[in-house]
Each structure stands twice: as structure tokens, then as C-alpha cells.
Design a protein around this motif. Structure first.
Motif, short mmCIF file in Angstrom:
data_model
loop_
_atom_site.label_atom_id
_atom_site.label_comp_id
_atom_site.label_asym_id
_atom_site.label_seq_id
_atom_site.Cartn_x
_atom_site.Cartn_y
_atom_site.Cartn_z
N SER A 236 9.28 8.62 -3.20
CA SER A 236 9.06 7.20 -2.93
C SER A 236 10.39 6.43 -2.96
O SER A 236 10.69 5.63 -2.06
CB SER A 236 8.08 6.61 -3.94
OG SER A 236 7.92 5.22 -3.74
N ASP B 126 0.85 -1.20 0.00
CA ASP B 126 0.00 0.00 0.00
C ASP B 126 0.88 1.25 0.00
O ASP B 126 1.00 1.94 1.02
CB ASP B 126 -0.92 -0.02 1.23
CG ASP B 126 -1.97 1.07 1.20
OD1 ASP B 126 -2.20 1.63 0.10
OD2 ASP B 126 -2.56 1.36 2.25
N ASN B 127 1.48 1.55 -1.12
CA ASN B 127 2.40 2.69 -1.21
C ASN B 127 1.62 4.00 -1.10
O ASN B 127 0.66 4.23 -1.83
CB ASN B 127 3.15 2.65 -2.55
CG ASN B 127 4.37 3.56 -2.55
OD1 ASN B 127 4.33 4.67 -2.06
ND2 ASN B 127 5.45 3.07 -3.11
N ILE C 86 0.71 11.82 4.84
CA ILE C 86 1.60 10.81 4.23
C ILE C 86 2.52 10.22 5.28
O ILE C 86 2.76 9.00 5.31
CB ILE C 86 2.40 11.43 3.07
CG1 ILE C 86 1.47 11.92 1.97
CG2 ILE C 86 3.40 10.42 2.50
CD1 ILE C 86 2.17 12.66 0.84
N PHE D 137 2.53 6.86 -1.97
CA PHE D 137 2.86 7.77 -3.07
C PHE D 137 2.20 7.30 -4.36
O PHE D 137 2.10 6.09 -4.61
CB PHE D 137 4.38 7.85 -3.25
CG PHE D 137 5.11 8.26 -2.00
CD1 PHE D 137 5.15 9.59 -1.61
CD2 PHE D 137 5.74 7.31 -1.21
CE1 PHE D 137 5.81 9.97 -0.46
CE2 PHE D 137 6.40 7.68 -0.05
CZ PHE D 137 6.44 9.02 0.33
N SER D 138 1.79 8.23 -5.20
CA SER D 138 1.09 7.89 -6.44
C SER D 138 1.99 7.14 -7.41
O SER D 138 1.51 6.34 -8.21
CB SER D 138 0.54 9.16 -7.10
OG SER D 138 1.60 10.07 -7.39
N ASP D 139 3.29 7.41 -7.35
CA ASP D 139 4.25 6.76 -8.25
C ASP D 139 5.35 6.12 -7.41
O ASP D 139 6.12 6.82 -6.75
CB ASP D 139 4.84 7.79 -9.22
CG ASP D 139 5.84 7.17 -10.20
OD1 ASP D 139 5.94 5.92 -10.23
OD2 ASP D 139 6.51 7.93 -10.92
N THR D 140 5.41 4.80 -7.44
CA THR D 140 6.43 4.08 -6.67
C THR D 140 7.83 4.50 -7.09
O THR D 140 8.76 4.50 -6.28
CB THR D 140 6.27 2.56 -6.87
OG1 THR D 140 4.95 2.18 -6.48
CG2 THR D 140 7.29 1.78 -6.03
#
Length: 411
Positions: A188, A177-178, A226, A180-183
Motif C-alpha cells: 500500500s 476505498d483502499n 487488486i 489493501f487491508s493495511d494502509t
């Protein structure tokens, strides 16, 4: 004998050749080396045999096996051109899968180079062939770049999947469950590379927020939210054994370095592709969402649009057609896409369709309609169907060379 059939089984060091008459009679079988000397020998024997048999048409076929027959096909096309119209040479680069299916009709044939050359010649005799090869070197030059780009993009996807597997070992919560929208975004990656679950869980909230703001260049609207989610994920994550810590970190760093290098090489290819595209006349880029790179990928695979009678033929070439199952009064509604066709063209059409649907209301509405029709694989199905719709537009633009008019401006 009006025509002679020449089947060529290509390989790295040599090619096996089968001469066949129009009625299926074997005329000659021999091998030539895979170089200019071997090609010249083949040409002499073809012309001599054609003269003896008073044949005016040479049908030459070979499989599209990697690049092993590329030089031979173009050399034959170039060297036989001066003999026209006395001798007409038709060169066919055949789909290896279709040749293999044709061979299955002869259930007792062994697998040898000689037999394979005979099968290709016999396939030429039966017909139902693609268009013979046309000299389109400008498209093939473009194709080298677009196919190399495709290869790199697929390699990047594999490397990213491998990287994410390593992330699970180090920070399992971020893999699941990251926040951030972009790993693979800057912040990230900074968390993955510089921190671990234990340090995140023990880090004071203010310090973690400051870390996120610094790495994200103050772009986060709510960094505390976050940070709180990161701490929650850190507390629930597995702890990696100390002896595994350095090997996993090194593996992550090396894999990420490879990904970044390949992404930089893709950008280099994009620049070279754009240079070639500036010298080609086309209207595909008049469609918002089709940039020069995607247009290049489509053009490079299609070549001369005159090879296709209509958009259905083009869709079949791209592999964007669906099988049909009907028996008696029953006809299946749920059918699968035919798993054949040009994978490069299909890739660029699907990628372009994904961009166009975000800008063009007609394509956006079509995508959404197809998305809502099913409950499984919604995006993938809707996108492929949108790509099939795009085939009609691509065919029309290449055929007429007219600019595209978006739906808002048509009235």
C-alpha cells in the motif's frame, strides 16, 4: 492538636505552603524553592511547628501536577521516615480535578498560589482522600517506560491521521476505498509513494500486476483483482495540480519517516519493559492475550493492589464506571461513562481486553453479546465493557497471585 495539615501548591521554581490546624485555623503560610534546600527548609518548619503544637500526625497534600512535585513528595517521604513513630507523615498526591471541584464550593475564592495551597490543606481537613503515598519505586520506574510508550503510541496515531490526510490529496480514491487491508502495509505504501492516479490508470495491467507482486513478495492470492480495483479508483480520483505534486510527496515521505522512527522507538521501550518485568512476580501474563508490555502497563499504574478494597474501587480508579441518573421513580437506562480516572491504566486494560477476547471464549462471548445489544458505536462500547469485566480478573490475579485457568480447562 492531634494533626497538622500541610497544603503545597507546586510549581517549577517554588512551592507555596499552607500550615493548617485540624479545626481549620491557619498556622503559617510561606514559599520555598523547588530544590533540596527548599525541601529541607519545609521539613524544619514542619517539625518545629508540630513540636510547638504537640502534633504527632502530619498530613501533607499536593496536586499531581506533571512531575513538578515528584521529587518533593519522595524527598519528604524519605527524610521524615526516621522520625516515626513519634511523628507520622502521610503524603497524599491529589487529583487536580478533584481539588478544583472542591474549590468550587468556595465560590468567592480568587486564583492565587497562596489560596490554592490553603484549598489543598482544607481538602485534607475534610477527608475522603485516596490512600497515602507508598514507596513503590520499582513500579514507578516501570511507569516511566509504560507512560512514555503510551505517549509515543498516541503520537503515532496522530501522525498516521495526518499522513492519511495527505494521501487524500495525492490519491483520493485510495483514501476512500483502499484495496489493501493495511494502509500502512508495504505494498500500500509503495503504491502511495511511487505511483499516482494518472500513472496507475495508464499503466498496462500486466505491469501493474507485476508491480504489486514484486512489492507484496508474491503474497497476494488474486493480484489481478487488486490491480483492477486500483485502476477503477485511479480513474475516479481527483488529479493533483502539478505545482502541488512535489510538496505533497515530500510531506508524505517526511511524515512516514517520523512514523517509522517512532515505531522503532516503541520497540526499544518494549524490550526495556520486558527486562524489568522479568524481575517482578505477577500472574497477569498467564491470561492469553496479556503480554509482558500490557501487563507492565497495568501493574505500573496499580502498584500495590492492597490500595484497593475490591474490583469496584479499582474500576473507579481506572475510570471504567458509569454514571447513574435517578429521580423519584425514574431511573435512566442509558448512562455515560464517568470521564475521570487513570487514562494510562484504562488504555492498557482496553488494549488487553481487545486481545483477550480473541483467545478466551468467555471474554469473546461477552464482547459479542455487548456488541449485539446496540446499533451505534458497537465495537467501542463492547470493548470498554469487556475491559470492565477484565478489571475483576486483574484484581483477583493480583490479590491471590494465582495463575488464570481458561474456561475450557475449569471442568
Amino acid at each position: 492538636m492531634s494533626q497538622m495539615l500541610i497544603g503545597i501548591d507546586v510549581s517549577l521554581r517554588s512551592h507555596h505552603v499552607q500550615f493548617m490546624a485540624g479545626d481549620g485555623q491557619k498556622l503559617a503560610s510561606f514559599s520555598v524553592t523547588n530544590d533540596r534546600g527548599g525541601a529541607d527548609t519545609l521539613i524544619r518548619r514542619m517539625l518545629d511547628t508540630a513540636a510547638e503544637a504537640k502534633c504527632q500526625t502530619l498530613r501533607i497534600g499536593m496536586e499531581a501536577t506533571s512531575n513538578l512535585g515528584w521529587h518533593l513528595a519522595h524527598y519528604l517521604k524519605d527524610q521524615l521516615a526516621p522520625y516515626e513513630p513519634k511523628i507520622q507523615a502521610q503524603i497524599y498526591v491529589l487529583n487536580a480535578r478533584k481539588v478544583a471541584r472542591f474549590k468550587k464550593g468556595y465560590d468567592t475564592l480568587p486564583k492565587t498560589d497562596r489560596i490554592d495551597a490553603w484549598v489543598i490543606a482544607d481538602h485534607l481537613r475534610f477527608g475522603r482522600l485516596p490512600h497515602d503515598m507508598a514507596e513503590m519505586i520499582q513500579y514507578q520506574a516501570l511507569q516511566r517506560l509504560t507512560r512514555t510508550r503510551f505517549h509515543l503510541v498516541q503520537s503515532i496515531k496522530r501522525e498516521k491521521a495526518y499522513f492519511l490526510n495527505q494521501v487524500f490529496l495525492k490519491f483520493s480514491g485510495m483514501r476512500i476505498d483502499n484495496p489493501f487491508s493495511d494502509t500502512f502495509g508495504t505494498t500500500s505504501l509503495a503504491v502511495i509513494q511511487e505511483l499516482d492516479p494518472e500513472s496507475v490508470a495508464e499503466m498496462p495491467m500486466e505491469e501493474l500486476i507485476e508491480f504489486l507482486q514484486d512489492k507484496g513478495k508474491n503474497r497476494f492470492a488474486n493480484p489481478q483483482e487488486i490491480a483492477e480495483l486500483l485502476k477503477k479508483l485511479a480513474r475516479s480520483s481527483y488529479r493533483l495540480d502539478k505545482s502541488m505534486s512535489d510538496p505533497v510527496n515530500i510531506s508524505l515521505a517526511v511524515t512516514l519517516s517520523v512514523i517509522k522512527h517512532m515505531e522503532a522507538e516503541v520497540k526499544k521501550l518494549d524490550k526495556e519493559i520486558e527486562k524489568i518485568m522479568k524481575g517482578l512476580q505477577q500472574t497477569l501474563t498467564s491470561v492469553k492475550g496479556i503480554g509482558l508490555v500490557y501487563a507492565a502497563g497495568i501493574l505500573a499504574e496499580i502498584g500495590d493492589i492492597g490500595r484497593f478494597n475490591d474490583h469496584n474501587a479499582l474500576a473507579k480508579f481506572a475510570g471504567l464506571v458509569w454514571s447513574k441518573y435517578q429521580s423519584g421513580e425514574f431511573e435512566a437506562e442509558d448512562t455515560d461513562r464517568v470521564m475521570t480516572g487513570n487514562k494510562y491504566l484504562r488504555y492498557y486494560l482496553v488494549e488487553a481486553a481487545d486481545k483477550i477476547r480473541k483467545y478466551d471464549s468467555e471474554y469473546g462471548a461477552f464482547y459479542q453479546k455487548k456488541f449485539n445489544e446496540v446499533s451505534k458505536h458497537q465495537h467501542k462500547r463492547a470493548l470498554v465493557l469487556t475491559a470492565r469485566k477484565l478489571v475483576r480478573l486483574v484484581f483477583m490475579l493480583l490479590k491471590t497471585n494465582k495463575l488464570y485457568t481458561p474456561p475450557e480447562r475449569r471442568n
